[in-house]
Motif scaffolding. Structure first.
Motif, PDB file in Angstrom:
ATOM      1  N   SER A  53       0.826  -1.212   0.000  1.00 46.06           N
ATOM      2  CA  SER A  53       0.000   0.000   0.000  1.00 46.06           C
ATOM      3  C   SER A  53       0.857   1.256   0.000  1.00 46.06           C
ATOM      4  O   SER A  53       0.526   2.261  -0.639  1.00 46.06           O
ATOM      5  CB  SER A  53      -0.927   0.002   1.215  1.00 46.06           C
ATOM      6  N   ALA A  54       1.989   1.217   0.710  1.00 44.68           N
ATOM      7  CA  ALA A  54       2.890   2.368   0.751  1.00 44.68           C
ATOM      8  C   ALA A  54       3.513   2.603  -0.623  1.00 44.68           C
ATOM      9  O   ALA A  54       3.693   3.745  -1.052  1.00 44.68           O
ATOM     10  CB  ALA A  54       3.975   2.150   1.796  1.00 44.68           C
ATOM     11  N   LYS A  55       3.852   1.505  -1.313  1.00 45.04           N
ATOM     12  CA  LYS A  55       4.391   1.640  -2.670  1.00 45.04           C
ATOM     13  C   LYS A  55       3.361   2.286  -3.588  1.00 45.04           C
ATOM     14  O   LYS A  55       3.687   3.176  -4.383  1.00 45.04           O
ATOM     15  CB  LYS A  55       4.785   0.273  -3.215  1.00 45.04           C
ATOM     16  N   SER A  73       1.533   6.986  -6.741  1.00 43.79           N
ATOM     17  CA  SER A  73       0.467   7.937  -7.056  1.00 43.79           C
ATOM     18  C   SER A  73       0.894   9.368  -6.769  1.00 43.79           C
ATOM     19  O   SER A  73       0.605  10.292  -7.545  1.00 43.79           O
ATOM     20  CB  SER A  73      -0.798   7.597  -6.257  1.00 43.79           C
ATOM     21  N   ILE A  74       1.589   9.573  -5.649  1.00 52.74           N
ATOM     22  CA  ILE A  74       2.039  10.919  -5.278  1.00 52.74           C
ATOM     23  C   ILE A  74       3.075  11.439  -6.268  1.00 52.74           C
ATOM     24  O   ILE A  74       3.019  12.594  -6.705  1.00 52.74           O
ATOM     25  CB  ILE A  74       2.599  10.917  -3.844  1.00 52.74           C
ATOM     26  N   ILE A 133      -2.465   3.186  -9.392  1.00 55.95           N
ATOM     27  CA  ILE A 133      -3.843   2.746  -9.595  1.00 55.95           C
ATOM     28  C   ILE A 133      -3.928   1.219  -9.532  1.00 55.95           C
ATOM     29  O   ILE A 133      -4.847   0.645  -8.936  1.00 55.95           O
ATOM     30  CB  ILE A 133      -4.375   3.238 -10.957  1.00 55.95           C
ATOM     31  N   LEU A 134      -2.951   0.560 -10.144  1.00 54.62           N
ATOM     32  CA  LEU A 134      -2.944  -0.905 -10.165  1.00 54.62           C
ATOM     33  C   LEU A 134      -2.848  -1.471  -8.760  1.00 54.62           C
ATOM     34  O   LEU A 134      -3.492  -2.466  -8.429  1.00 54.62           O
ATOM     35  CB  LEU A 134      -1.765  -1.399 -11.020  1.00 54.62           C
ATOM     36  N   ILE A 135      -2.067  -0.824  -7.898  1.00 53.72           N
ATOM     37  CA  ILE A 135      -1.853  -1.319  -6.539  1.00 53.72           C
ATOM     38  C   ILE A 135      -3.004  -0.940  -5.611  1.00 53.72           C
ATOM     39  O   ILE A 135      -3.510  -1.767  -4.837  1.00 53.72           O
ATOM     40  CB  ILE A 135      -0.525  -0.780  -5.973  1.00 53.72           C
ATOM     41  N   LEU A 136      -3.450   0.312  -5.686  1.00 52.52           N
ATOM     42  CA  LEU A 136      -4.410   0.828  -4.716  1.00 52.52           C
ATOM     43  C   LEU A 136      -5.862   0.773  -5.182  1.00 52.52           C
ATOM     44  O   LEU A 136      -6.770   0.834  -4.366  1.00 52.52           O
ATOM     45  CB  LEU A 136      -4.071   2.292  -4.377  1.00 52.52           C
ATOM     46  N   GLY A 137      -6.096   0.681  -6.484  1.00 49.56           N
ATOM     47  CA  GLY A 137      -7.448   0.792  -7.019  1.00 49.56           C
ATOM     48  C   GLY A 137      -7.696   2.199  -7.524  1.00 49.56           C
ATOM     49  O   GLY A 137      -6.974   3.150  -7.180  1.00 49.56           O
ATOM     50  N   SER A 138      -8.742   2.372  -8.321  1.00 56.71           N
ATOM     51  CA  SER A 138      -8.976   3.644  -9.001  1.00 56.71           C
ATOM     52  C   SER A 138      -9.290   4.792  -8.045  1.00 56.71           C
ATOM     53  O   SER A 138      -8.806   5.913  -8.223  1.00 56.71           O
ATOM     54  CB  SER A 138     -10.106   3.488 -10.025  1.00 56.71           C
ATOM     55  N   VAL A 139     -10.096   4.537  -7.008  1.00 52.54           N
ATOM     56  CA  VAL A 139     -10.486   5.621  -6.092  1.00 52.54           C
ATOM     57  C   VAL A 139      -9.304   6.067  -5.254  1.00 52.54           C
ATOM     58  O   VAL A 139      -8.928   7.241  -5.225  1.00 52.54           O
ATOM     59  CB  VAL A 139     -11.658   5.186  -5.192  1.00 52.54           C
ATOM     60  N   GLU A 159     -14.946   4.368   3.024  1.00 53.71           N
ATOM     61  CA  GLU A 159     -14.657   2.938   3.066  1.00 53.71           C
ATOM     62  C   GLU A 159     -13.802   2.549   1.870  1.00 53.71           C
ATOM     63  O   GLU A 159     -13.868   3.140   0.815  1.00 53.71           O
ATOM     64  CB  GLU A 159     -15.947   2.122   3.051  1.00 53.71           C
ATOM     65  N   LYS A 160     -12.992   1.560   2.062  1.00 59.49           N
ATOM     66  CA  LYS A 160     -12.060   1.128   1.018  1.00 59.49           C
ATOM     67  C   LYS A 160     -12.809   0.517  -0.143  1.00 59.49           C
ATOM     68  O   LYS A 160     -13.675  -0.323   0.033  1.00 59.49           O
ATOM     69  CB  LYS A 160     -11.077   0.103   1.588  1.00 59.49           C
ATOM     70  N   LYS A 161     -12.418   0.984  -1.366  1.00 59.05           N
ATOM     71  CA  LYS A 161     -13.062   0.464  -2.581  1.00 59.05           C
ATOM     72  C   LYS A 161     -12.227  -0.653  -3.153  1.00 59.05           C
ATOM     73  O   LYS A 161     -11.010  -0.578  -3.157  1.00 59.05           O
ATOM     74  CB  LYS A 161     -13.236   1.592  -3.590  1.00 59.05           C
TER      75      LYS A 161
END
Length: 297
Positions: free
Chosen positions: A4-6, A11-12, A241-247, A295-297
């Protein structure tokens, strides 16, 4: 580093690079006489060639795997034209007609459009937090575009139109290429997206008609727009996006409007009035709240 940190870091970094590319693009428009359509066309073509060359060095002939099936080939073409090409063009047109700070803040409502898409897919009504976020973003856009006066716009209609189109296309390419990214990776997906998006624009742009003043500074800024604002920005963002999801991924790119706004003031001398600042705060605060408390998507 945790996964998640990666994803957050990718993204940042992607968002920050986008913010810087908007600053460089605006300077090229105002000081060097370039225009958004020509800049984006060159940016897509050269950025796409670079990323595909890098992908070929790493994966060899496998970079052509996406074209071996009609389904994936169709998705890649759609992403190239309506995702990659349309997003970059609309964003830089918004920058050209306004400034990097305003354009990136308008584009930053993309996570809210993604939220609306998810609500439609899930066939549910928004929760209280989501209603608050939607309201904050609507108020923010209203303040940015009108300064609270319902009888007129303080920005050009072109700037508002292309800024909202940039948000829509940003939401689209945050959702649509997920299966391509999972199967083929970000280098191939982004590389083909840029190259084909650039090829699609050629008949409309006439890239052989070179505009503007060309000197060392122009070449240096063009190199920055292509490398920092295209290759690094899109590669990192879509990996996030691939790691965390679009939202989540799109929300952690919140540094983009902050970087663009701060450097618009420091480097371009852009002045923001009180209503502008309030509108920016409403949009960024609302969308960030969705990431922190939603909430997590």
């Amino acid at each position: 580093m945790k996964k998640s940190a990666k994803g957050m870091c990718f993204s940042i970094i992607g968002g920050a690079c986008w913010g810087l590319s908007g600053i460089m693009g605006k300077y090229l428009f105002d000081a060097k006489g370039l225009n958004a359509m020509w800049l984006v066309n060159i940016r897509l073509l050269l950025g796409g060639c670079f990323m595909l060359l890098l992908a070929f060095c790493l994966r060899k002939q496998r970079i052509f795997d996406v074209w071996k099936r009609k389904e994936t080939a169709g998705k890649q073409l759609i992403f190239s034209i309506f995702g990659m090409g349309a997003c970059q063009l609309s964003y830089f047109l918004a920058v050209q007609y306004s400034n990097p700070g305003t354009a990136t803040v308008l584009q930053y409502i993309a996570p809210v459009l993604i939220l609306l898409f998810n609500l439609a897919v899930e066939k549910r009504l928004p929760q209280i937090l989501e209603i608050v976020v939607l309201t904050a973003v609507v108020i923010g856009v209203f303040l940015l575009s009108t300064h609270g006066n319902i009888h007129g716009l303080v920005m050009t209609r072109q700037a508002l139109f292309w800024g909202l189109i940039a948000a829509l296309t940003c939401a689209f390419y945050s959702i649509q290429p997920k299966s391509l990214l999972e199967t083929f990776g970000s280098l191939e997906t982004v590389g083909w997206g840029m190259l084909l998006g650039g090829i699609f624009l050629i008949p409309f742009v006439k890239i052989w008609e070179v505009p503007g003043i060309w000197d060392i500074q122009t070449f240096a800024l063009m190199a920055g727009v292509i490398s920092i604002g295209t290759v690094i920005a899109f590669g990192c963002y879509l990996q996030g996006i691939l790691i965390l999801g679009s939202v989540k991924g799109s929300i952690f790119g919140c540094v983009e409007p902050l970087v663009a706004t701060i450097f618009s003031v420091l480097l371009l001398g852009q002045a923001f009035e009180g209503m502008d600042v309030l509108g920016i705060v409403c949009i960024i605060a609302g969308v960030t709240a969705l990431a922190v408390f939603g909430e997590k998507k």
